[in-house]
Structures are given as C-alpha cells and as structure tokens.
Design a protein around this motif. Structure first.
Motif, PDB file in Angstrom:
ATOM      1  N   LYS A   1       1.294  -4.063  11.609  1.00 18.40           N
ATOM      2  CA  LYS A   1       2.092  -4.999  12.400  1.00 18.40           C
ATOM      3  C   LYS A   1       3.220  -4.276  13.124  1.00 18.40           C
ATOM      4  CE  LYS A   1       4.963  -9.146  12.067  1.00 18.40           C
ATOM      5  NZ  LYS A   1       5.578 -10.151  11.141  1.00 18.40           N
TER       6      LYS A   1
ATOM      7  N   LYS B   1       1.745  -1.997  15.897  1.00 15.86           N
ATOM      8  CA  LYS B   1       1.259  -2.760  17.059  1.00 15.86           C
ATOM      9  C   LYS B   1       2.435  -3.233  17.927  1.00 15.86           C
ATOM     10  CE  LYS B   1      -3.126  -4.365  15.077  1.00 15.86           C
ATOM     11  NZ  LYS B   1      -3.884  -5.514  14.549  1.00 15.86           N
ATOM     12  N   GLU B   2       3.492  -3.699  17.273  1.00 16.74           N
ATOM     13  CA  GLU B   2       4.673  -4.141  18.032  1.00 16.74           C
ATOM     14  C   GLU B   2       5.311  -2.970  18.763  1.00 16.74           C
ATOM     15  OE1 GLU B   2       7.571  -6.614  16.156  1.00 16.74           O
ATOM     16  OE2 GLU B   2       6.091  -7.604  14.881  1.00 16.74           O
TER      17      GLU B   2
ATOM     18  N   GLY C   1       1.434  -3.894   5.789  1.00 15.42           N
ATOM     19  CA  GLY C   1       2.316  -4.349   6.857  1.00 15.42           C
ATOM     20  C   GLY C   1       2.599  -3.313   7.912  1.00 15.42           C
TER      21      GLY C   1
END
Length: 278
Positions: free
Chosen positions: A258, A261-262, A255
């Motif tokens: 994610k 990237k955010e 995870g």
C-alpha cells in the motif's frame, strides 16, 4: 540545584567578577528533576573598548546587510585585546556568511588556539571542512564541540546533527546511527532551533538503520517521521511512504504494498522499481 536565594546570589557574584575580565562567557542553569528553572549567561559588560566593540559587533551580525560594520567592530575588539577568542569566532562567522572560507578557517582556528574549551569555533570550522569535503576533519571538530558543551545547550545537539551528516556523506551509516538516535529521541523545549531538524534526523536515522540491518527499529523511526508535522527539510511525502514501505517489507510486516503503491503514484521511481521487482 538549590534555593532561589542561592541561585540569585551565586549569579550576582559571578556577574560582578566577570566585569574584571575582557572576554569570555559562562552559562548557568538551575534545574530540578531535569527541568530547567532558570538560565543565565555571565559575561563582561564593562566600558572597556574591547568589551563594547565586541558586543556591538555581535549585535550587528544579527542585522542583514550590516556585516561590514560588524566586521569593523570585531576588528577593533581584536586590536584592543589580541587574545579575544570570541571576537575571532564571531568574525569567522561573518567570513563564513560572506563565503570567505579561508579567512573563516583562520579565524576559527585562531579562536580555538586561544580558548580550546569553547565549542563554537569547532562548530564553525567543522562546517568549513564539510564544504571542502574534508569529512574526517569535520567529524573531529564536531566531536570537540560536543565534548565542550552540555545537553542543556542547543549547540550540543547541533554538533551531533552535523557530525551525523558528515558520517552520512561518507556513507558511514553505523557512525551516524548513535548521533541520530540521541537527536531523534530528544525532547526539545519550545523555541529551540533544533526542534525543526528533528524530522530530518529521524528520517535519516531510519535510513541508516536500514543500511545496518536493524529493520524493526527503522520502521519505528519512519512511523515517527509521519507524526512530525514540520521541519527544516525537503523530505517528500513520496519518500516517506517509500521508506516506510521498504522498512515494512524488510521487517516482514504486511502493508508495504500500500505504501509503495501510494509512493509510486506520487512519482517515486524507487517505489515503482521495487513494485516491479515484487
């Protein structure tokens, strides 16, 4: 701990005795199974000039733009009673607000000389040392503020936070971990100013744990940061996501991409760089 009658009688007796004094104060608490039932502050409130001048100066300090009047009142208190440790400490605070740091340093040191058991002047002098990048001296003063207070007092936790901040300024992450751990896990009562610094403490606790190699504990700290809705800090959402992603990666959890990237989409250069490496 005791009965309501015992609490009231004891506090009344202490308040009566305090009126024979010129300066000083005492905190009193009645507790039951860790819960505070009553809190009282015992201090002189007689008609003596030194007493009333100090009270006036202390009250005027809370009114913006009336620092000169507050200073004059505290000067009067010291003139009438030259060993008034609290008046020196309060005057030191005014000098600190007015950025008269050398004068503040003198007042805090004088207050400590007169009453070395009072935590407030150690806190004030420690803040002056921090501004001057004298981190070792600041840490010693914050340690004394902690030693001379108890966890029921807000100043105890403020001193722990400031001490941790001094350690972080030296990149002494191991030194900061313990204070930040206690602070981040503390449940502050409603209205305690320390509550609004809990997110800052928890975030920096996580960062310090990453530096000391305690990755799983760091991840737990960053998860808690996400749950704290407000605080006296300017921590960006991108930074929260980046450090949680970094902790996930170092802890061997999934995870993390994610989060990174955010964070990168929000402008985090650190996240962008780490993603490129991956």
């Amino acid at each position: 701990q005791g009965s309501e009658k015992s609490w009231k009688n004891t506090l009344s007796l202490l308040e009566y005795i305090a009126q024979f004094a010129v300066a000083g104060n005492m905190g009193a608490w009645m507790t039951e199974e860790g819960k505070i039932l009553h809190h009282g502050v015992v201090e002189p409130n007689s008609d003596r000039v030194a007493v009333q001048a100090y009270i006036k100066g202390r009250e005027l300090m809370n009114e913006e733009g009336r620092e000169d009047e507050a200073m004059a009142a505290l000067n009067k208190a010291i003139e009438k009673y030259e060993r008034h440790a609290q008046a020196y400490e309060r005057r030191g605070n005014i000098n600190f607000i007015l950025k008269n740091y050398q004068d503040a340093l003198y007042d805090y040191s004088k207050s400590i000389d007169l009453n070395p058991a009072n935590p407030e002047p150690y806190m004030g002098r420690g803040k002056v040392y921090l501004l001057d990048d004298k981190f070792d001296e600041a840490i010693k003063d914050f340690e004394m503020a902690i030693k001379n207070s108890i966890p029921l007092q807000p100043i105890y936790w403020k001193a722990r936070r400031m001490k941790a901040n001094a350690h972080l300024s030296q990149q002494d992450y191991q030194g900061a971990v313990q204070d930040l751990k206690f602070y981040s896990k503390r449940r502050f009562k409603i209205g305690d100013p320390n509550q609004l610094w809990k997110r800052w403490a928890t975030f920096n606790y996580g960062k310090a744990l990453l530096e000391t190699g305690e990755h799983k504990e760091a991840l737990a700290a960053f998860e808690n940061v996400m749950k704290i809705e407000e605080g006296n800090d300017d921590i960006k959402q991108a930074d929260k996501l980046y450090y949680r992603g970094l902790a996930l990666k170092k802890a061997g959890k999934s995870g993390f991409r994610k989060d990174l990237k955010e964070a990168a989409k929000m402008g985090s250069e650190q996240a962008t760089s780490l993603l490129a490496e991956i």
